[in-house]
Design a protein around this motif. Structure first.
Motif, PDB file in Angstrom:
ATOM      1  N   GLY A  90       0.811  -1.209   0.000  1.00  0.00           N
ATOM      2  CA  GLY A  90       0.000   0.000   0.000  1.00  0.00           C
ATOM      3  C   GLY A  90       0.845   1.260   0.000  1.00  0.00           C
ATOM      4  O   GLY A  90       0.471   2.292   0.557  1.00  0.00           O
ATOM      5  N   VAL A  91       1.995   1.195  -0.664  1.00  0.00           N
ATOM      6  CA  VAL A  91       3.007   2.254  -0.585  1.00  0.00           C
ATOM      7  C   VAL A  91       2.597   3.461  -1.423  1.00  0.00           C
ATOM      8  O   VAL A  91       2.193   3.324  -2.582  1.00  0.00           O
ATOM      9  CB  VAL A  91       4.372   1.725  -1.063  1.00  0.00           C
ATOM     10  N   ILE A  92       2.725   4.651  -0.809  1.00  0.00           N
ATOM     11  CA  ILE A  92       2.651   5.908  -1.557  1.00  0.00           C
ATOM     12  C   ILE A  92       4.047   6.171  -2.109  1.00  0.00           C
ATOM     13  O   ILE A  92       4.975   6.468  -1.356  1.00  0.00           O
ATOM     14  CB  ILE A  92       2.197   7.060  -0.651  1.00  0.00           C
ATOM     15  N   THR A 150      -1.345   2.055  10.611  1.00  0.00           N
ATOM     16  CA  THR A 150      -0.925   3.434  10.361  1.00  0.00           C
ATOM     17  C   THR A 150      -0.296   3.546   8.978  1.00  0.00           C
ATOM     18  O   THR A 150      -0.197   2.556   8.240  1.00  0.00           O
ATOM     19  CB  THR A 150       0.040   3.932  11.459  1.00  0.00           C
ATOM     20  N   GLN A 151       0.107   4.768   8.650  1.00  0.00           N
ATOM     21  CA  GLN A 151       0.697   5.090   7.353  1.00  0.00           C
ATOM     22  C   GLN A 151       2.066   5.709   7.616  1.00  0.00           C
ATOM     23  O   GLN A 151       2.206   6.597   8.442  1.00  0.00           O
ATOM     24  CB  GLN A 151      -0.211   6.083   6.612  1.00  0.00           C
ATOM     25  N   HIS A 152       3.077   5.229   6.901  1.00  0.00           N
ATOM     26  CA  HIS A 152       4.470   5.549   7.241  1.00  0.00           C
ATOM     27  C   HIS A 152       5.164   6.369   6.154  1.00  0.00           C
ATOM     28  O   HIS A 152       6.342   6.149   5.862  1.00  0.00           O
ATOM     29  CB  HIS A 152       5.253   4.259   7.494  1.00  0.00           C
ATOM     30  N   SER A 153       4.468   7.329   5.572  1.00  0.00           N
ATOM     31  CA  SER A 153       5.140   8.192   4.602  1.00  0.00           C
ATOM     32  C   SER A 153       6.149   9.102   5.278  1.00  0.00           C
ATOM     33  O   SER A 153       5.925   9.596   6.382  1.00  0.00           O
ATOM     34  CB  SER A 153       4.114   9.040   3.843  1.00  0.00           C
ATOM     35  N   TYR A 154       7.271   9.289   4.578  1.00  0.00           N
ATOM     36  CA  TYR A 154       8.271  10.287   4.958  1.00  0.00           C
ATOM     37  C   TYR A 154       8.042  11.508   4.062  1.00  0.00           C
ATOM     38  O   TYR A 154       8.031  11.384   2.834  1.00  0.00           O
ATOM     39  CB  TYR A 154       9.684   9.783   4.693  1.00  0.00           C
ATOM     40  N   PHE A 155       7.920  12.673   4.675  1.00  0.00           N
ATOM     41  CA  PHE A 155       7.647  13.891   3.927  1.00  0.00           C
ATOM     42  C   PHE A 155       8.840  14.837   3.972  1.00  0.00           C
ATOM     43  O   PHE A 155       9.593  14.885   4.948  1.00  0.00           O
ATOM     44  CB  PHE A 155       6.429  14.617   4.512  1.00  0.00           C
ATOM     45  N   ASN A 156       8.971  15.596   2.891  1.00  0.00           N
ATOM     46  CA  ASN A 156       9.910  16.711   2.832  1.00  0.00           C
ATOM     47  C   ASN A 156       9.231  17.764   1.965  1.00  0.00           C
ATOM     48  O   ASN A 156       9.085  17.579   0.751  1.00  0.00           O
ATOM     49  CB  ASN A 156      11.243  16.272   2.231  1.00  0.00           C
ATOM     50  N   LEU A 157       8.778  18.847   2.581  1.00  0.00           N
ATOM     51  CA  LEU A 157       7.922  19.808   1.878  1.00  0.00           C
ATOM     52  C   LEU A 157       8.675  20.655   0.869  1.00  0.00           C
ATOM     53  O   LEU A 157       8.052  21.335   0.054  1.00  0.00           O
ATOM     54  CB  LEU A 157       7.189  20.694   2.886  1.00  0.00           C
ATOM     55  N   ILE A 172       1.158   0.075   7.539  1.00  0.00           N
ATOM     56  CA  ILE A 172       1.797  -0.653   8.628  1.00  0.00           C
ATOM     57  C   ILE A 172       0.743  -1.439   9.408  1.00  0.00           C
ATOM     58  O   ILE A 172      -0.291  -0.895   9.798  1.00  0.00           O
ATOM     59  CB  ILE A 172       2.516   0.321   9.584  1.00  0.00           C
ATOM     60  N   GLY A 173       1.023  -2.716   9.663  1.00  0.00           N
ATOM     61  CA  GLY A 173       0.137  -3.561  10.451  1.00  0.00           C
ATOM     62  C   GLY A 173       0.755  -4.946  10.638  1.00  0.00           C
ATOM     63  O   GLY A 173       1.783  -5.244  10.048  1.00  0.00           O
ATOM     64  N   ARG A 174       0.147  -5.835  11.464  1.00  0.00           N
ATOM     65  CA  ARG A 174      -1.081  -5.575  12.166  1.00  0.00           C
ATOM     66  C   ARG A 174      -0.986  -4.493  13.206  1.00  0.00           C
ATOM     67  O   ARG A 174      -1.960  -3.794  13.499  1.00  0.00           O
ATOM     68  CB  ARG A 174      -1.576  -6.839  12.886  1.00  0.00           C
ATOM     69  N   VAL A 175       0.194  -4.389  13.826  1.00  0.00           N
ATOM     70  CA  VAL A 175       0.350  -3.423  14.907  1.00  0.00           C
ATOM     71  C   VAL A 175       1.525  -2.513  14.596  1.00  0.00           C
ATOM     72  O   VAL A 175       2.671  -2.972  14.525  1.00  0.00           O
ATOM     73  CB  VAL A 175       0.548  -4.123  16.270  1.00  0.00           C
TER      74      VAL A 175
END
Length: 354
Positions: free
Chosen positions: A41-43, A182-189, A79-82
């Motif tokens: 489910g990767v962005i 949860t969702q584990h995207s790394y952002f850099n604006l 990210i899952g299950r936990v």
């Protein structure tokens, strides 16, 4: 290449098991773009405008499948299950002791060696008045990574015409089991360089203090008077090297903030990040009780993707979640899902310009 009005798809790669992985490109009415693959489910990419209307990719990631299969530090993944850590990979539920895969020192992290970030999801693209999206579904079988119960999971990504990436999570089980997605995207604006000049604001009076293996002690530590106080905006780099035990344990910020919620499970503004040179702003809304702020401390230059080398602190994560090790901390909000119940939570990553 096949397409609808706002969705295109292409072959992104093939797994060693022979599964073909598709990348879905979601383009909204503003021309902003989100790209998502059905592996993990990767962005993979997220192109949003700056104050001049210029698009840049603000998500860290790779242009090919191979790094996601093996070496990715959870770039963009579901990210899952936990999500987060479970102490020593052990918990007891309804009188039964469970042992999970240990993949982070002595602890279990982000669902294990083959967590949801390493699964091939079933994908269905869709488009409605709010914007284009893709619905991902997965069956995590009883015993997967040591967890009990058959867990049916559905995650919907929708990229609205207002530049909000809405993430809806659903799950049901046939046996009591912990669930904390949860969702584990790394952002850099800025789309490049480090994130130390980004101004972070987190609407939380406490963090869950951790020990030297990053497992919560159970203490809710007040942020007042510490480098963890982001109740008013501060640059990420302003106090990241301060002399504080919690910063030493995480090599910087890698901590769960306890969100100030007027009402538990209400959709709440948890964090806001501004970047002056681009004018981009990210707001994170969630129904979760916590959000993990991670300042990319363990990036070390060994990963390259999309023409960039990902050095320390070139991306930050804001991961909405229940508190780490909740399954072993009865004082924390419960992560146990029972048969007949539905796990349901929403996160919104909203992009704006100043």
């Amino acid at each position: 290449m096949t397409s609808t009005a706002a969705i295109t798809q292409r072959l992104f790669g093939t797994t060693p098991a022979g599964d073909q992985i598709t990348e879905y490109t979601l383009t909204n009415a503003k021309g902003s773009i989100a790209k998502i693959i059905n592996f993990g489910g990767v962005i993979t990419e997220l192109h949003v405008p700056d104050s001049r209307g210029q698009l840049a990719d603000v998500a860290l990631g790779f242009e090919t499948l191979e790094p996601y299969l093996e070496t990715s530090p959870f770039f963009g993944a579901l990210i899952g299950r936990v999500g987060n850590r479970i102490a020593k990979g052990k918990f007891t539920l309804e009188g039964v002791d469970y042992t999970l895969a240990v993949n982070n020192g002595v602890n279990h992290l982000h669902g294990g060696v083959q967590g949801f970030d390493k699964k091939v999801w079933h994908a269905e693209p869709f488009d409605d008045a709010q914007g284009p999206g893709v619905k991902l579904s997965l069956l995590s079988s009883d015993g997967d990574q040591g967890y009990p119960g058959n867990l049916q999971v559905e995650v919907t990504y929708q990229f609205t015409h207002e530049d909000a990436l809405v993430v809806d999570y659903r799950a049901t089980t046939d046996k009591a089991t912990p669930v904390n997605l949860t969702q584990h995207s790394y952002f850099n604006l800025t789309g490049q360089g480090d994130i130390l000049n980004h101004r972070m604001q987190i609407f939380a009076d406490h963090i869950t203090a951790v020990d030297d293996t990053q497992i919560p002690t159970g203490e809710l530590m007040p942020v007042a008077g510490t480098p963890f106080d982001f109740r008013t905006p501060h640059r990420i780099g302003e106090r990241i090297n301060a002399d504080h035990e919690q910063l030493r344990f995480g090599l910087g910020y890698d901590h769960n903030y306890v969100i100030n919620q007027a009402q538990y499970k209400a959709l709440t503004l948890a964090a806001r990040v501004e970047e002056d040179s681009s004018g981009r702003v990210l707001e994170v809304y969630t129904q979760e009780p916590g959000v993990q702020f991670y300042s990319g401390n363990f990036l070390d230059g060994s990963h390259t993707g999309k023409g960039k080398t990902y050095h320390q602190r070139t991306g930050f994560c804001l991961e909405p979640q229940h508190h780490p090790d909740s399954v072993n901390k009865p004082q924390f909000p419960s992560v146990i899902l029972q048969p007949g119940e539905q796990y349901k939570t929403r996160t919104v990553f909203k992009f704006l310009v100043k």
